[in-house]
Design an enzyme around this catalytic site. Structure first.
Site, PDB file in Angstrom:
ATOM      1  N   LYS A 192       0.845  -1.195   0.000  1.00  0.00           N
ATOM      2  CA  LYS A 192       0.000   0.000   0.000  1.00  0.00           C
ATOM      3  C   LYS A 192       0.885   1.252   0.000  1.00  0.00           C
ATOM      4  O   LYS A 192       2.107   1.162   0.175  1.00  0.00           O
ATOM      5  CB  LYS A 192      -0.915  -0.001   1.218  1.00  0.00           C
ATOM      6  CG  LYS A 192      -0.197   0.051   2.556  1.00  0.00           C
ATOM      7  CD  LYS A 192      -1.172   0.019   3.715  1.00  0.00           C
ATOM      8  CE  LYS A 192      -0.413   0.075   5.046  1.00  0.00           C
ATOM      9  NZ  LYS A 192      -1.334   0.146   6.197  1.00  0.00           N
ATOM     10  N   ARG A 221      -9.722   1.040  15.713  1.00  0.00           N
ATOM     11  CA  ARG A 221      -9.864   1.790  14.460  1.00  0.00           C
ATOM     12  C   ARG A 221     -10.991   1.129  13.667  1.00  0.00           C
ATOM     13  O   ARG A 221     -12.153   1.492  13.836  1.00  0.00           O
ATOM     14  CB  ARG A 221      -8.546   1.792  13.670  1.00  0.00           C
ATOM     15  CG  ARG A 221      -7.400   2.504  14.359  1.00  0.00           C
ATOM     16  CD  ARG A 221      -6.199   2.685  13.447  1.00  0.00           C
ATOM     17  NE  ARG A 221      -5.813   1.446  12.779  1.00  0.00           N
ATOM     18  CZ  ARG A 221      -4.697   1.293  12.076  1.00  0.00           C
ATOM     19  NH1 ARG A 221      -3.859   2.307  11.940  1.00  0.00           N
ATOM     20  NH2 ARG A 221      -4.399   0.143  11.499  1.00  0.00           N
ATOM     21  N   TYR A 235      18.111  29.476   7.405  1.00  0.00           N
ATOM     22  CA  TYR A 235      17.041  30.318   7.937  1.00  0.00           C
ATOM     23  C   TYR A 235      17.125  30.444   9.453  1.00  0.00           C
ATOM     24  O   TYR A 235      17.348  29.463  10.169  1.00  0.00           O
ATOM     25  CB  TYR A 235      15.674  29.749   7.560  1.00  0.00           C
ATOM     26  CG  TYR A 235      15.335  29.918   6.106  1.00  0.00           C
ATOM     27  CD1 TYR A 235      15.137  31.185   5.554  1.00  0.00           C
ATOM     28  CD2 TYR A 235      15.226  28.812   5.271  1.00  0.00           C
ATOM     29  CE1 TYR A 235      14.822  31.346   4.218  1.00  0.00           C
ATOM     30  CE2 TYR A 235      14.909  28.957   3.923  1.00  0.00           C
ATOM     31  CZ  TYR A 235      14.713  30.229   3.398  1.00  0.00           C
ATOM     32  OH  TYR A 235      14.415  30.389   2.067  1.00  0.00           O
ATOM     33  N   MET A 265      13.548  24.352   1.183  1.00  0.00           N
ATOM     34  CA  MET A 265      12.679  23.638   0.256  1.00  0.00           C
ATOM     35  C   MET A 265      13.456  22.750  -0.707  1.00  0.00           C
ATOM     36  O   MET A 265      13.069  21.598  -0.960  1.00  0.00           O
ATOM     37  CB  MET A 265      11.818  24.617  -0.539  1.00  0.00           C
ATOM     38  CG  MET A 265      10.896  23.925  -1.542  1.00  0.00           C
ATOM     39  SD  MET A 265       9.803  25.038  -2.427  1.00  0.00           S
ATOM     40  CE  MET A 265       8.594  25.400  -1.161  1.00  0.00           C
TER      41      MET A 265
END
EC number: 5.1.1.1
Length: 372
Positions: free
Chosen positions: A35, A136, A261, A309
């Site tokens: 999956k 679940r 940053y 990024m």
């Protein structure tokens, strides 16, 4: 020249990990869970690699989450049985389930009723999902006998009935809750004389008493160790994905100079900083802290500064040969032989390997080969 970032997929390692699962499974059959695009590795390519194994060594079935994933496999030429682990999401899907020859989980009353009202040309193999404690999906244990009887009474609709459930703590050292779930499922299976499918990757690796008729290894197929404490078996897993890039620039910095940053990292000494073509726009986790390990020219070093990024920066002060074009491995196996496990990287990102592997984005090419 193309951007150097690539996800190398070692299909021999995938086959090795599946063979390990089969060996651990003993007399149980080993379903291969592919999956989420085979946990980010490419479902069609991985299924083909496993389906090409010799008779008796290939998976008897694959497992996916939803119909769309199964359709992609069929379009890719995969002929083996495929189990829909979450079953159908609407009644109209049953026609495609039938047309594609899929097996399906049934975990709720509406799915059960929809199936029983359907009139397939051939009965559909059904795996009854039980909520043994994960809370679940699945029928409560007290409902299962009635569900089983209704399906057994409709052989024109359903065939090959199995019981399945999911362990919440099979990866943990403390086996208390695992044993509670296992006992609930054993009791049901005994009363119904039903075959069981319980063991996910950690249970396949560590809990042979849970193996039942089927095991369903998932993340272990891709070389990730899901156990809280590695075992002799899990240490045999081989990494399938190597996230590989190169240095694209080098900077010399004086003591105290910031990098990236917000200047989170500052040079504690005269430092060489390498810029690597990989960032969160590729799926590398932005939460990676200073000190997250990477391999540069096969040698361990660390991230220095926030992930951007399209780029990240690493400290190569102690790797003088590092220069533009030098190999950088974010996780996986270096061409120099060193291995950096995705599980270790995940811990520095305060996450798990599943999120890192499935998070690699489509702009990163997958390259399928056995590494030299």
């Amino acid at each position: 020249m193309a951007r150097p970032l690539v996800a190398d997929i070692d299909l021999d390692a995938l086959r090795h990990n599946y063979a390990l699962a089969r060996e651990l499974a003993g007399e149980s059959r080993a379903l291969a869970v592919i999956k989420a695009d085979a946990y980010g590795h490419g479902a069609v390519a991985c299924a083909r690699a496993l389906e090409s194994l010799p008779e008796g060594k290939r998976p008897p079935a694959f497992a996916v989450a939803c119909l769309e994933e199964a359709e992609a496999l069929r379009l890719g030429g995969i002929e083996s049985p495929i189990v829909l682990l979450e079953g159908i999401f609407e009644a109209a899907e049953l026609a495609r389930v039938e047309a594609l020859g899929l097996w399906m989980a049934v975990h709720s009353e509406w799915q059960l009723q929809t199936l029983l009202e359907h009139r397939p040309a051939r009965p559909i193999p059904v795996w009854v999902k039980v909520d043994s404690g994960m809370h679940r999906l699945g029928f409560a244990p007290g409902q299962v006998e009635s569900v089983w009887q209704r399906l057994a009474a409709a052989p024109e609709c359903a065939t090959g009935l199995q019981l399945m459930s999911h362990f919440a703590t099979a990866d943990a050292i403390d086996a208390g809750y695992f044993e509670t779930q296992l006992e609930r499922m054993r009791d049901l299976a005994q009363r119904l004389e039903a075959p069981l499918c319980l063991a996910n990757s950690p249970a396949t690796l560590a809990w042979p008493q849970s193996h039942g008729s089927w095991v369903r290894p998932g993340v272990m197929l891709y070389g990730s160790d899901p156990l809280e404490r590695p075992s002799e078996a899990s240490r045999q897993l081989q990494p399938v994905m190597t996230l590989r890039s190169e240095i694209i620039a080098v900077r010399d910095l004086a003591v105290g100079e910031p990098v990236g940053y917000a200047g989170r990292w500052r040079a504690p000494r005269p430092s060489r900083i390498a810029v690597v073509a990989c960032g969160y726009g590729d799926g590398y986790d932005r939460h990676a802290v200073d000190g997250t390990p990477v391999l540069v020219a096969g040698q361990r070093t660390t991230i220095a500064g926030k992930v951007s990024m399209d780029m990240l920066t690493v400290d190569v002060t102690d790797i003088p040969e590092a220069d533009i074009g030098t190999e950088v491995v974010l996780w996986g196996r270096s061409r120099h032989g060193a291995v950096l496990g995705v599980d270790e990287v995940a811990r520095y990102c305060d996450t798990i390997s599943y999120t890192l592997l499935t998070g690699i984005l489509p702009r990163v090419p997958r390259r399928y080969s056995r590494l030299d």
